[in-house]
Design an enzyme around this catalytic site. Structure first.
Site, PDB file in Angstrom:
ATOM      1  N   SER A   1       0.972  -1.077  -0.128  1.00  0.00           N
ATOM      2  CA  SER A   1       0.006   0.028   0.100  1.00  0.00           C
ATOM      3  C   SER A   1       1.040   1.156   0.133  1.00  0.00           C
ATOM      4  CB  SER A   1      -0.934  -0.148   1.236  1.00  0.00           C
ATOM      5  OG  SER A   1      -1.722   1.103   1.361  1.00  0.00           O
TER       6      SER A   1
ATOM      7  N   LYS B   1      -9.552  -6.896   8.206  1.00  0.00           N
ATOM      8  CA  LYS B   1      -8.562  -6.455   9.046  1.00  0.00           C
ATOM      9  C   LYS B   1      -8.854  -7.123  10.339  1.00  0.00           C
ATOM     10  CE  LYS B   1      -7.177  -2.401   6.779  1.00  0.00           C
ATOM     11  NZ  LYS B   1      -7.265  -0.971   6.927  1.00  0.00           N
TER      12      LYS B   1
ATOM     13  N   GLU C   1     -11.102   0.491  -3.220  1.00  0.00           N
ATOM     14  CA  GLU C   1     -11.393   0.310  -1.915  1.00  0.00           C
ATOM     15  C   GLU C   1     -12.197   1.318  -1.369  1.00  0.00           C
ATOM     16  OE1 GLU C   1      -7.878  -1.353  -0.135  1.00  0.00           O
ATOM     17  OE2 GLU C   1      -8.575  -0.923   1.862  1.00  0.00           O
TER      18      GLU C   1
ATOM     19  N   GLY D   1      -3.742  -4.123   6.093  1.00  0.00           N
ATOM     20  CA  GLY D   1      -2.768  -3.842   7.197  1.00  0.00           C
ATOM     21  C   GLY D   1      -3.110  -2.416   7.794  1.00  0.00           C
TER      22      GLY D   1
ATOM     23  N   ASP E   1     -13.572  -1.995   3.144  1.00  0.00           N
ATOM     24  CA  ASP E   1     -12.755  -2.136   4.333  1.00  0.00           C
ATOM     25  C   ASP E   1     -13.621  -1.563   5.565  1.00  0.00           C
ATOM     26  OD1 ASP E   1     -10.814  -1.418   6.260  1.00  0.00           O
ATOM     27  OD2 ASP E   1      -9.464  -0.584   4.798  1.00  0.00           O
TER      28      ASP E   1
ATOM     29  N   ASP F   1      -7.269   2.937  -2.938  1.00  0.00           N
ATOM     30  CA  ASP F   1      -8.080   2.882  -1.533  1.00  0.00           C
ATOM     31  C   ASP F   1      -8.224   4.458  -1.262  1.00  0.00           C
ATOM     32  OD1 ASP F   1      -8.956   2.663   0.681  1.00  0.00           O
ATOM     33  OD2 ASP F   1      -7.255   1.745   1.574  1.00  0.00           O
TER      34      ASP F   1
ATOM     35  N   LYS G   1      -1.144  -0.850  -4.506  1.00  0.00           N
ATOM     36  CA  LYS G   1      -2.230  -0.315  -4.110  1.00  0.00           C
ATOM     37  C   LYS G   1      -1.718   1.039  -3.857  1.00  0.00           C
ATOM     38  CE  LYS G   1      -4.643  -0.029   0.452  1.00  0.00           C
ATOM     39  NZ  LYS G   1      -5.303  -0.937   1.477  1.00  0.00           N
TER      40      LYS G   1
ATOM     41  N   LYS H   1      -3.002   5.031  -2.790  1.00  0.00           N
ATOM     42  CA  LYS H   1      -3.962   5.819  -1.974  1.00  0.00           C
ATOM     43  C   LYS H   1      -4.397   6.978  -2.677  1.00  0.00           C
ATOM     44  CE  LYS H   1      -3.988   3.715   2.090  1.00  0.00           C
ATOM     45  NZ  LYS H   1      -5.159   3.327   2.832  1.00  0.00           N
TER      46      LYS H   1
HETATM   47  O1  OSB Z   1      -7.074   1.661   4.713  1.00  0.00           O
HETATM   48  O2  OSB Z   1      -5.806   0.056   4.344  1.00  0.00           O
HETATM   49  C1  OSB Z   1      -6.046   1.170   4.899  1.00  0.00           C
HETATM   50  C2  OSB Z   1      -2.958   2.178   6.826  1.00  0.00           C
HETATM   51  C3  OSB Z   1      -3.821   3.089   7.919  1.00  0.00           C
HETATM   52  C4  OSB Z   1      -4.950   2.978   7.829  1.00  0.00           C
HETATM   53  C5  OSB Z   1      -5.814   2.315   6.895  1.00  0.00           C
HETATM   54  C6  OSB Z   1      -5.133   1.834   5.772  1.00  0.00           C
HETATM   55  C7  OSB Z   1      -3.693   1.588   5.842  1.00  0.00           C
HETATM   56  C8  OSB Z   1      -2.990   1.016   4.898  1.00  0.00           C
HETATM   57  C9  OSB Z   1      -1.667   0.466   5.152  1.00  0.00           C
HETATM   58  O3  OSB Z   1      -3.387   1.007   3.722  1.00  0.00           O
HETATM   59  C10 OSB Z   1      -1.487  -0.990   4.832  1.00  0.00           C
HETATM   60  C11 OSB Z   1      -0.111  -1.476   5.398  1.00  0.00           C
HETATM   61  O4  OSB Z   1      -0.289  -1.555   6.726  1.00  0.00           O
HETATM   62  O5  OSB Z   1       0.665  -1.553   4.760  1.00  0.00           O
HETATM   63 MG    MG Z   2      -8.243   0.657   3.311  1.00  0.00          MG
END
Ligand code: OSB
Ligand code: MG
Length: 369
Positions: A135, A262, A213, A290, A238, A188, A161, A163
């Site tokens: 991510s 999660k 996402e 994660g 999510d 995401d 992925k 953001k």
């Molecule tokens: O939306 O998946 C998410 C990290 C913090 C809060 C929300 C998210 C995330 C990530 C990080 O996308 C995923 C990772 O641990 O590498």
């Molecule tokens: Mg997410």
């Protein structure tokens, strides 16, 4: 087994690079760890909430209080036979699933160690290697993002992925697709859009994404169902999925076609497995999300993701992407083909790096009931 005592500690770990999402920037983590004790055995759990209540309503300091004053006391001294009975101990607490999951997952680790069995096996896992993705947070420029993707692909990761947020979406994804036409790509939004932006979200269909996402509100499934009707790209939820009941309702409405599981968000291993089972029986793909976990949370995610329904690459990546030094040994490493191999030691399978752990601990408290 009866939990006699729970030790809580807060650790502070700076991230090797800031992580930016639509809801803010994280430069370092404040993570609560719990250690549960029963009849000479121990188990470790990690609370996966963020520092502030921006991903969901939980935050490090509120989770500390929920653990110390409610979830801990509700757990201590109660007799249970199986780890499936751990989650119901804190059932009277509404919400606060990440705090409760810290204890629930620690009890699963403890139960596995008591039986001399790896946690993945106790959960019914089957995969020897789990597929991994990364991510990538919002970057300063498209050029910086392209560079970062190239490095992650060189490390073998099977899926990228990105953001996204309003203003950092269509054109950014187009630039990535132009440079990397073939890769498994997802985005995401962490709830940064509304149905009013449906035209923009529909235009993302042209990039052949594996999924989008959580584009809409963190507690919504109705608008997501409406959006999914207008998109060819699968939606993945999510934030909106806290339980198997939520998964059932979201799928019944057509609010998503894929679910990100999660552990913390759903309250621990038992509920995560129920969602995995529900989805697997219906051919709905799931993958492990994660939360920028340190080693203990990461090890729990790896154990979870050995279950057969986890068919898509998870946000579970190498320790070194996050930390100069993790709190577990060995650190989590990714194979050249973008997988993590499960370990066969009892419980979560990794050792605690005690000296590193002590070095980063900033507060402790023991709950005795
Ligand atoms: O939306 O998946 C998410 C990290 C913090 C809060 C929300 C998210 C995330 C990530 C990080 O996308 C995923 C990772 O641990 O590498
Ligand atoms: Mg997410």
């Amino acid at each position: 087994m009866k939990i006699e005592r729970i030790e809580m500690r807060e650790i502070r770990l700076p991230l090797v690079a800031p992580f930016e999402t639509s809801f803010g920037v994280t430069t370092g983590r404040r993570i609560i760890l719990v250690k549960v004790f029963s009849e000479g055995a121990i188990g470790w759990g990690e609370c996966t909430c963020n520092e502030g209540p921006f991903y969901n309503h939980e935050a490090t300091d509120t989770a500390w209080i929920v653990l110390r004053d409610f979830a801990g006391p509700d757990t201590i001294g109660r007799e249970i036979d199986r780890p499936e009975e751990a989650a119901p101990l804190t059932r009277r607490i509404r919400g606060n699933r990440m705090a409760r999951a810290a204890i629930e997952t620690a009890i699963w680790d403890l139960a596995a160690r008591q039986q001399g069995m790896p946690l993945w096996k106790l959960l019914g896992g089957t995969l020897a290697e789990i597929p991994c993705g990364v991510s990538i947070g919002l970057q300063e420029s498209d050029a910086a993002l392209l560079k970062k993707i190239e490095l992650e692909l060189r490390d073998g990761y099977q899926r990228i992925k990105l953001k996204i947020k309003p203003g950092r979406d269509y054109e950014m994804v187009r630039a990535v697709r132009r440079e990397f036409p073939q890769i498994n790509l997802t985005v995401d939004a962490n709830s940064a859009y509304t149905l009013g932006e449906i035209d923009l979200l529909r235009r993302l269909d042209e990039f052949g994404l594996m999924l989008i996402e959580q584009p809409l509100a963190y507690d919504d499934i109705i608008d997501h169902a409406e959006l999914q009707r207008h998109l060819s790209t699968p939606l993945c939820l999510d934030e909106s999925i806290l339980s198997v009941d939520d998964a059932r309702k979201a799928l019944a409405l057509g609010a998503c076609r894929i679910i990100n599981i999660k552990l913390g968000r759903v309250g621990g291993h038992h509920e995560a497995r129920r969602i995995e089972n529900y989805c697997r029986e219906r051919g709905v793909p799931v993958w492990s999300g994660g939360m920028l976990e340190a080693g203990i949370g990461r090890a729990h995610n790896i154990a979870m993701a050995t279950q057969a329904g986890f068919v898509m690459p998870g946000d579970i990546s190498a320790s070194k992407r996050y930390w100069t030094q993790d709190i577990i040994l060995p650190e989590v490493e990714v194979t050249p083909h973008g997988t993590i191999r499960r370990l066969d030691e009892p419980g979560i399978g990794y050792q605690i790096n005690e000296s590193r752990l002590d070095e980063v601990t900033v507060r402790r408290e023991t709950i005795t009931g």
